[in-house]
Motif scaffolding. Structure first.
Motif, short mmCIF file in Angstrom:
data_model
loop_
_atom_site.label_atom_id
_atom_site.label_comp_id
_atom_site.label_asym_id
_atom_site.label_seq_id
_atom_site.Cartn_x
_atom_site.Cartn_y
_atom_site.Cartn_z
N ASP A 118 0.62 -1.23 -0.42
CA ASP A 118 -0.07 0.23 -0.36
C ASP A 118 1.08 1.59 -0.06
N TYR A 119 0.67 2.24 -1.21
CA TYR A 119 1.53 3.33 -0.85
C TYR A 119 0.40 4.75 -1.29
N GLU A 120 1.29 5.53 -0.39
CA GLU A 120 0.70 6.88 0.12
C GLU A 120 1.19 7.79 -0.24
N LEU A 146 4.12 10.32 -0.92
CA LEU A 146 5.58 11.17 0.22
C LEU A 146 5.10 12.54 -0.03
N LEU A 178 6.82 6.95 -3.60
CA LEU A 178 6.04 6.58 -2.33
C LEU A 178 6.37 6.35 -0.81
N ARG A 179 5.06 6.51 -0.09
CA ARG A 179 5.97 5.66 0.98
C ARG A 179 4.32 4.77 1.38
N GLN A 180 5.39 3.31 2.15
CA GLN A 180 5.00 1.87 1.68
C GLN A 180 3.91 2.27 3.19
N PHE A 202 8.55 -2.94 3.77
CA PHE A 202 9.14 -2.43 2.95
C PHE A 202 8.24 -0.57 3.29
N TYR A 209 9.47 2.43 1.30
CA TYR A 209 9.31 3.53 0.29
C TYR A 209 8.96 2.60 -0.69
N GLY A 210 8.18 3.34 -2.29
CA GLY A 210 7.87 2.65 -3.38
C GLY A 210 8.84 3.25 -4.26
#
Lengths: 87, 87
Positions: free
Chosen positions: A82-84, A86, B31-33, B40, B42-43
């Motif tokens: 799942d990403y948000e 940054l 992205l932040r995971q 993890f 980050y993305g």
């Protein structure tokens, strides 16, 4: 794992595609995974405007039925990420 | 792992952001995971029009230098996933 291009794969992928009709799902993408650095066959990407919209999707009857009749019987391994944004 | 919002994290993320300037990179997302189902932090998502464009990116001097000076010293674990459109 369904053989590539088999009728079983088509039914599986068709069932996944129908998730895109559940309210809140945006930018739905059904993908084939091609890296040799992991063993996953497919990718499924979707976006939600809010965490609540994602929660509503999770609890939607069509999603719950999909998990019970397709996902659990047919998916041997998966990774949820799942990403948000940054910042 | 860098502490969240630390100067070290900012330098790390700034270095990653610069990868977006390498030719061929499209739809770059840092992205932040947030799933509790994996570890993890980050993305990093980017798209390439062709497999050759991805190969050119991999071999670009800026990418090679990034891998050597930032990625290898600072990234403790990662999963590369490559997707192609299904069909």
């Amino acid at each position: 794992m369904h053989p590539k291009n088999s009728p079983e794969e088509k039914l599986f992928l068709d069932a996944i595609s129908k998730l895109s009709a559940i309210p809140g799902v945006e930018n739905f993408e059904l993908l084939r995974q091609t890296s040799r650095k992991n063993n996953f066959e497919y990718g499924l990407s979707m976006e939600f405007t809010t965490a609540q919209a994602y929660e509503d999707y999770n609890q939607h009857p069509d999603h719950v039925a999909f998990v019970r009749t397709i996902w659990i019987p047919e998916v041997s391994d998966f990774l949820e990420i799942d990403y948000e944004p940054l910042g």
